[in-house]
Structure formats: C-alpha cells, structure tokens
Design an enzyme around this catalytic site. Structure first.
Site, PDB file in Angstrom:
ATOM      1  N   LYS A  90      11.367 -15.107-101.921  1.00 47.43           N
ATOM      2  CA  LYS A  90      12.733 -15.593-101.695  1.00 47.43           C
ATOM      3  C   LYS A  90      12.752 -16.863-100.842  1.00 47.43           C
ATOM      4  O   LYS A  90      13.721 -17.612-100.861  1.00 47.43           O
ATOM      5  CB  LYS A  90      13.594 -14.506-101.056  1.00 47.43           C
ATOM      6  CG  LYS A  90      13.856 -13.319-101.999  1.00 47.43           C
ATOM      7  CD  LYS A  90      15.280 -13.251-102.398  1.00 47.43           C
ATOM      8  CE  LYS A  90      15.675 -12.139-103.357  1.00 47.43           C
ATOM      9  NZ  LYS A  90      14.817 -10.980-103.505  1.00 47.43           N
TER      10      LYS A  90
ATOM     11  N   SER B 210       5.726  -9.505-105.785  1.00 45.81           N
ATOM     12  CA  SER B 210       6.812 -10.350-105.266  1.00 45.81           C
ATOM     13  C   SER B 210       7.121 -10.183-103.791  1.00 45.81           C
ATOM     14  O   SER B 210       7.789 -11.034-103.210  1.00 45.81           O
ATOM     15  CB  SER B 210       8.078 -10.108-106.079  1.00 45.81           C
ATOM     16  OG  SER B 210       8.406  -8.728-106.064  1.00 45.81           O
TER      17      SER B 210
HETATM   18  C1  LIG Z   1      14.781 -10.143-104.529  1.00 48.55           C
HETATM   19  C2  LIG Z   1      13.498  -9.514-104.938  1.00 48.55           C
HETATM   20  C3  LIG Z   1      13.189  -9.251-106.293  1.00 48.55           C
HETATM   21  C4  LIG Z   1      14.167  -9.523-107.413  1.00 48.55           C
HETATM   22  O1  LIG Z   1      14.530 -10.874-107.513  1.00 48.55           O
HETATM   23  P1  LIG Z   1      15.827 -11.313-108.319  1.00 48.55           P
HETATM   24  O2  LIG Z   1      15.833 -12.781-108.248  1.00 48.55           O
HETATM   25  O3  LIG Z   1      17.011 -10.683-107.629  1.00 48.55           O
HETATM   26  O4  LIG Z   1      15.693 -10.773-109.699  1.00 48.55           O
HETATM   27  C5  LIG Z   1      11.943  -8.729-106.583  1.00 48.55           C
HETATM   28  N1  LIG Z   1      11.055  -8.444-105.628  1.00 48.55           N
HETATM   29  C6  LIG Z   1      11.317  -8.664-104.325  1.00 48.55           C
HETATM   30  C7  LIG Z   1      10.281  -8.320-103.321  1.00 48.55           C
HETATM   31  C8  LIG Z   1      12.542  -9.209-103.934  1.00 48.55           C
HETATM   32  O5  LIG Z   1      12.804  -9.431-102.641  1.00 48.55           O
END
Ligand SMILES: *Cc1c(COP(=O)(O)O)cnc(C)c1O
Length: 327
Positions: free
Chosen positions: A55, A308
């Site tokens: 993010k 992520s």
């Molecule tokens: C926000 C987030 C997501 C999903 O991202 P989007 O852009 O809302 O689809 C996936 N993994 C993590 C760790 C996140 O913080």
C-alpha cells in the site's frame, strides 16, 4: 486496454516518481512450490515493503501527485490497517500531515502504531462508516485531501509498479497471482503486466467470506456484500457502490477470480512460514493458498505470486503456523 482509467504510461511515470521512496522488493524462486507445481514459481516478497505492505506504493504516488497547495492542506483517510500505515508514512516522508480516522472499536495497538508513523489519529464513532463520515467532514470543512485505499487513479498507478518489477524479474511469466479486495492492486498490476506482456494471465485471489469484487463482477455492477471476519482481514470491505476506477479495470483485465476458504488461507500462511521461512498475513498468503488448493486447474508457467503484506497479529500467526485455522 483502450480507455481504461489508468494506463501503462501512467504506471511507468509512477515508478519514476516513487523510485527511492519505496523498496524494490526481492523476487525469489520457490523451490518447494516449483517442485510441487511442476512449473517455475517465483515469489514477489512485497511483504518486506516499508510499513509491511504494497500500500506504500499507491499512497506515496498519490501524495507526490498532489499540488504543493493540496499537500500543505494535509491528507486524510479512514483506515485501521495497511492503507492507514502507508499513508501516514508517505505523508510524513514528504513533510505533509496525515489524519487517519478510526472508530472507537479499533484496538489500542493499531491506533498507537499509526500514531508512531507520525499521523494525527482521530477516534470517532463506532464503525468504519462513521469514521468515513468524519473524513468527508474534514474534506468539506477543512479542505483536507482524501486519499482512498484503492479507488483512485494515482493509487492504482502506484500499486501497478509492482507489476513492472515482476515482468522485469521474470520476463516469460505466464500467470500472475494477485490478492484481491477493492481491486487497486489487481487493477494496477494487471494493467502493468498486460501492458508489457499482453498474453500473461492475471488471476485475482480472495476469500470466500465477503468477496465484494467477485460478487460485483458476477452481477455486472458494484454490489455490497455482508462483512464477515476472515484470516485475510486486509481483504475485507466493499468496493464502493460508486466505484469509478477499479471495478471497470478488474472487469476488463482479470482473467479469473478464485475464492479460498479459511482453511486454505491458513495452509498458505503455514506453507509461507515453514517452507519459505516468511511471515505473511492471511491476505498476503492467498496466492500460495491457491497454488496449494489445486483450484487453479492446469497452470501455465512460469508463475509469479505476490505476497502482499505481513501485518498479522503474531499470536494469530503462531496459532496458524502450529496447525490451527482462523479463530
Ligand atoms: C489492501 C490489501 C490487499 C488488497 O488490495 P486491494 O487493492 O484492496 O485489492 C491485499 N493484501 C494486503 C496485505 C493488503 O493490505
């Protein structure tokens, strides 16, 4: 890909803008998953990103895209999680003030973490919706600039820089596995990957519990779903009934969306820990979970998997690593 809200050129511009302000995270081959799947599987270790999730890319690009006047007025968002941390860090790095609104129900450790990153925290109401009302008030009355977690072109372009790094690390990548919630990550990554490598498949992964983007894609328009607790808490929340950017991009660019059970997500976290030696939160483990579940069917390789984020409660992580499920 004509006429989509975010283009490859805008993602390339975002990459130049945020260079040096976010980490270019490692991309490593997973011996265990490569052996298991019979095709090369690479892991994009984005959970090593500063603030613990991707993010930071979108938030940094959004803050840097503001005019000096807008930046001076400060940025605001309602978020208890990874977007709040990212925006707090991104704003502070550029000398801007971030205000993060949260409800009274948010646990103290989350509040103090966001404070520690330098943001003003405003505690208001008893739900995320009430926190958002306060955000709208601060925008209308005090002129603060809202930076939303996903439905914004500069945020999507920032997340898309991850896709550029994946194609650079694995030029013959055939399938990219992307965690999916509001769709900022998936929209940006898909636009970048398909812009550079049009035949690569991009698959969104999310949890069975409260999959708002999947329900919206099936319905053909944004719909609301009931929110339920999940191990993948960062994937919770809706896509917004007035969604302007990510819904149409996900509809145009994603080849498939696969839903995963809580047990499958737990297995993904466990594999990440035991086999890859990586601490990954539930949302960050859905790509591995999908590979282990067999739900992807016949797989075109090489495969790239995005891990992520890593902002998981360590007590919960320990329980999962030791073989437990969700609660
Ligand atoms: C926000 C987030 C997501 C999903 O991202 P989007 O852009 O809302 O689809 C996936 N993994 C993590 C760790 C996140 O913080």
């Amino acid at each position: 890909m004509a006429n989509l809200p975010v283009t490859l050129a805008e993602i390339e511009q975002a990459a130049r803008r945020i260079k040096g302000r976010v980490l270019e995270t490692p991309f490593v081959l997973s011996a265990a998953l490569t052996e298991r799947c019979g095709v090369p599987v690479g892991l994009k270790l984005e959970h090593h990103q500063t603030t613990g999730s991707f993010k930071l890319r979108g938030a940094t690009n959004a803050v840097l895209s503001l005019s000096p006047e807008a930046r001076a007025r400060g940025v605001v968002a309602a978020s208890t999680g990874n977007h709040g941390r990212a925006l707090a860090h991104a704003a502070k790095a550029e000398g801007a003030i971030a205000t993060i609104c949260m409800s009274r129900l948010v646990p103290e450790n989350k509040v103090s973490e966001i404070r520690r990153l330098g943001a003003n925290v405003r505690i208001i109401g008893k739900s995320q919706d009430e926190a958002q009302v306060e955000v709208d008030r601060l925008v209308a009355e005090d002129g603060l600039v809202m930076v939303p977690p996903f439905d914004h072109p500069a945020v999507v372009a920032g997340q898309g820089t991850l896709g550029l790094e994946i194609v650079a690390a694995m030029p013959d990548v055939a399938t990219v596995l992307v965690p999916l919630s509001g769709g900022g990550l998936a929209a940006g990554v898909a636009a970048a990957v398909k812009g550079r490598s049009p035949r690569t498949r991009v698959i969104g992964l999310t949890m069975e519990r409260g999959a708002a983007m999947k329900a919206s894609l099936d319905a053909g328009h944004p719909v609301e779903v009931e929110e339920v607790e999940s191990l993948a808490d960062s994937l919770g929340g809706g896509i917004g009934l007035a969604n302007e950017v990510t819904f149409q991009m996900c509809r145009a660019l994603l080849d498939d969306v696969i839903l995963l059970s809580e047990a499958e997500i737990a297995a993904g976290m466990r594999h990440a820990y035991r086999e890859e030696r990586e601490v990954v939160e539930g949302a960050g483990a859905v790509g591995i979970a999908a590979l282990l579940s067999g739900r992807l069917g016949r797989l075109d390789g090489p495969v790239a998997v995005i891990l992520s984020g890593r902002n998981v409660d360590m007590g919960q992580h320990l329980r999962v690593a030791n073989g437990g499920d969700a609660a």
